[in-house]
Enzyme design. Structure first.
Site, PDB file in Angstrom:
ATOM      1  N   THR A 148       1.243  10.329   4.011  1.00 17.13           N
ATOM      2  CA  THR A 148       0.451  11.212   3.325  1.00 17.13           C
ATOM      3  C   THR A 148      -0.661  11.521   3.797  1.00 17.13           C
ATOM      4  OG1 THR A 148      -0.208   9.552   1.707  1.00 17.13           O
ATOM      5  CG2 THR A 148       1.570  11.292   0.848  1.00 17.13           C
ATOM      6  N   ASP A 182       0.936  -1.370   0.075  1.00 15.21           N
ATOM      7  CA  ASP A 182       0.020  -0.025  -0.132  1.00 15.21           C
ATOM      8  C   ASP A 182       0.941   1.266   0.044  1.00 15.21           C
ATOM      9  OD1 ASP A 182      -2.302   1.537   0.381  1.00 15.21           O
ATOM     10  OD2 ASP A 182      -1.848   1.870   2.481  1.00 15.21           O
ATOM     11  N   LEU A 183       0.365   2.202  -0.483  1.00 18.71           N
ATOM     12  CA  LEU A 183       1.236   3.672  -0.128  1.00 18.71           C
ATOM     13  C   LEU A 183       1.188   4.327   0.886  1.00 18.71           C
ATOM     14  CD1 LEU A 183       3.188   5.515  -1.899  1.00 18.71           C
ATOM     15  CD2 LEU A 183       1.013   6.536  -2.678  1.00 18.71           C
ATOM     16  N   ASP A 184      -0.218   4.793   1.200  1.00 17.31           N
ATOM     17  CA  ASP A 184      -0.264   6.142   2.305  1.00 17.31           C
ATOM     18  C   ASP A 184      -0.040   5.133   3.651  1.00 17.31           C
ATOM     19  OD1 ASP A 184      -0.685   7.723   0.508  1.00 17.31           O
ATOM     20  OD2 ASP A 184      -3.011   7.595   0.550  1.00 17.31           O
ATOM     21  N   SER A 206      -2.730   0.399  -4.278  1.00 17.32           N
ATOM     22  CA  SER A 206      -3.121   1.536  -3.566  1.00 17.32           C
ATOM     23  C   SER A 206      -4.411   2.248  -3.997  1.00 17.32           C
ATOM     24  CB  SER A 206      -1.997   2.593  -3.512  1.00 17.32           C
ATOM     25  OG  SER A 206      -2.463   3.919  -3.123  1.00 17.32           O
ATOM     26  N   ALA A 207      -4.984   2.688  -3.096  1.00 21.12           N
ATOM     27  CA  ALA A 207      -6.395   3.531  -3.748  1.00 21.12           C
ATOM     28  C   ALA A 207      -6.109   4.837  -4.129  1.00 21.12           C
ATOM     29  CB  ALA A 207      -7.369   3.567  -2.287  1.00 21.12           C
ATOM     30  N   GLU A 228       0.228  -3.341   4.708  1.00 26.82           N
ATOM     31  CA  GLU A 228      -0.921  -2.503   4.874  1.00 26.82           C
ATOM     32  C   GLU A 228      -1.155  -1.817   6.163  1.00 26.82           C
ATOM     33  OE1 GLU A 228      -3.716  -0.961   3.884  1.00 26.82           O
ATOM     34  OE2 GLU A 228      -4.097  -1.618   1.954  1.00 26.82           O
ATOM     35  N   ASP A 229      -1.647  -0.625   6.194  1.00 23.46           N
ATOM     36  CA  ASP A 229      -1.942   0.229   7.494  1.00 23.46           C
ATOM     37  C   ASP A 229      -3.240   0.277   7.828  1.00 23.46           C
ATOM     38  OD1 ASP A 229      -2.311   2.248   5.571  1.00 23.46           O
ATOM     39  OD2 ASP A 229      -1.688   3.672   7.120  1.00 23.46           O
ATOM     40  N   LYS A 270      -8.832   5.839   6.046  1.00 23.17           N
ATOM     41  CA  LYS A 270      -7.483   5.184   5.595  1.00 23.17           C
ATOM     42  C   LYS A 270      -8.080   4.090   4.636  1.00 23.17           C
ATOM     43  CE  LYS A 270      -4.028   5.577   8.872  1.00 23.17           C
ATOM     44  NZ  LYS A 270      -3.140   4.838  10.079  1.00 23.17           N
ATOM     45  N   LYS A 274     -11.069  -0.858  -1.623  1.00 18.39           N
ATOM     46  CA  LYS A 274     -11.072  -1.988  -0.143  1.00 18.39           C
ATOM     47  C   LYS A 274     -11.979  -1.665   0.709  1.00 18.39           C
ATOM     48  CE  LYS A 274      -6.082  -0.995  -1.006  1.00 18.39           C
ATOM     49  NZ  LYS A 274      -4.695  -0.382  -0.384  1.00 18.39           N
TER      50      LYS A 274
END
Length: 218
Positions: free
Chosen positions: A17, A9-11, A114-115, A169-170, A45, A145
């Protein structure tokens, strides 16, 4: 070594971010006459921009026309882009480059799931776009997600079966999406929040080379 797929995942996993999303959403809420808290921001999130705005308007007990809704989404994204355009590699979270380099050096599949619709821009800004074999982001999927679509597409993009993939994932929705895809889920963050994950670490500094090797060889 076997070849596994590692999907990030990104954020909140590669870069933080969330703080920029928070500022942009807070400014938008304030402009509509109500407040927006960090606790509410936590609930966004892994949630798409459309669904995030719907939640914020509901929290503020505010309704807008479809035209105004689209205008607000554009406004929020414009401000968010102003924040991320100032990003550089100092914003990469600790030890993420070490893990990415190790995976790449050992011929593992590495992709982004990522979303975010701004994923490519962010990865370029922090100078790690080249470390990813494939990028699957909010522009490439229709289901948010916890639907597993983004991770299944990310697995396909690197030619690795879902059951041979590991997801970092966070968010709760992201962990649920990874589990629904029958992938190994690794939560980055709080044990209390991410208890559905197969493994949980506070951050990548806790993820050893030995642990990565175990994931590869299992």
């Amino acid at each position: 070594m076997k070849r596994k797929g590692f999907i990030f995942d990104l954020d909140g996993v590669i870069v933080d971010t969330a703080k920029y999303h928070f500022l942009a959403w807070k400014n938008l809420a304030n402009s509509l006459g109500f407040d927006f808290t960090e606790i509410q921001n936590e609930q966004l999130k892994g949630v798409s921009r459309v669904e995030s705005l719907k939640k914020i308007l509901a929290w503020g007990e505010t309704s807008v026309s479809e035209e105004k809704f689209q205008e607000l989404m554009t406004l929020k994204n414009t401000e968010y882009l102003e924040f991320i355009n100032k990003m550089d590699d100092s914003e990469i979270l600790p030890d993420v480059p070490r893990v990415l380099d190790y995976l790449k050096d050992n011929n593992q599949g590495v992709s982004l799931g990522s979303a975010s619709k701004n994923a490519r821009i962010i990865l370029e800004k922090v100078n790690i776009l080249s470390k990813f074999e494939a990028i699957v982001d909010g522009n490439d999927v229709s289901k948010a997600k916890p639907d597993p679509e983004v991770f299944l597409n990310a697995a396909t993009a690197i030619n690795v079966k879902p059951e041979d993939c590991i997801v970092f994932e966070d968010s709760v929705a992201g962990v649920q999406a990874a589990n629904a895809a029958h992938m190994i889920s690794i939560g980055i963050g709080s044990q209390d929040v991410l208890h559905e994950a197969d493994y949980i670490f506070n951050d990548f500094t806790e993820i050893s080379t030995e642990f990565i090797n175990k994931l590869i060889n299992n």
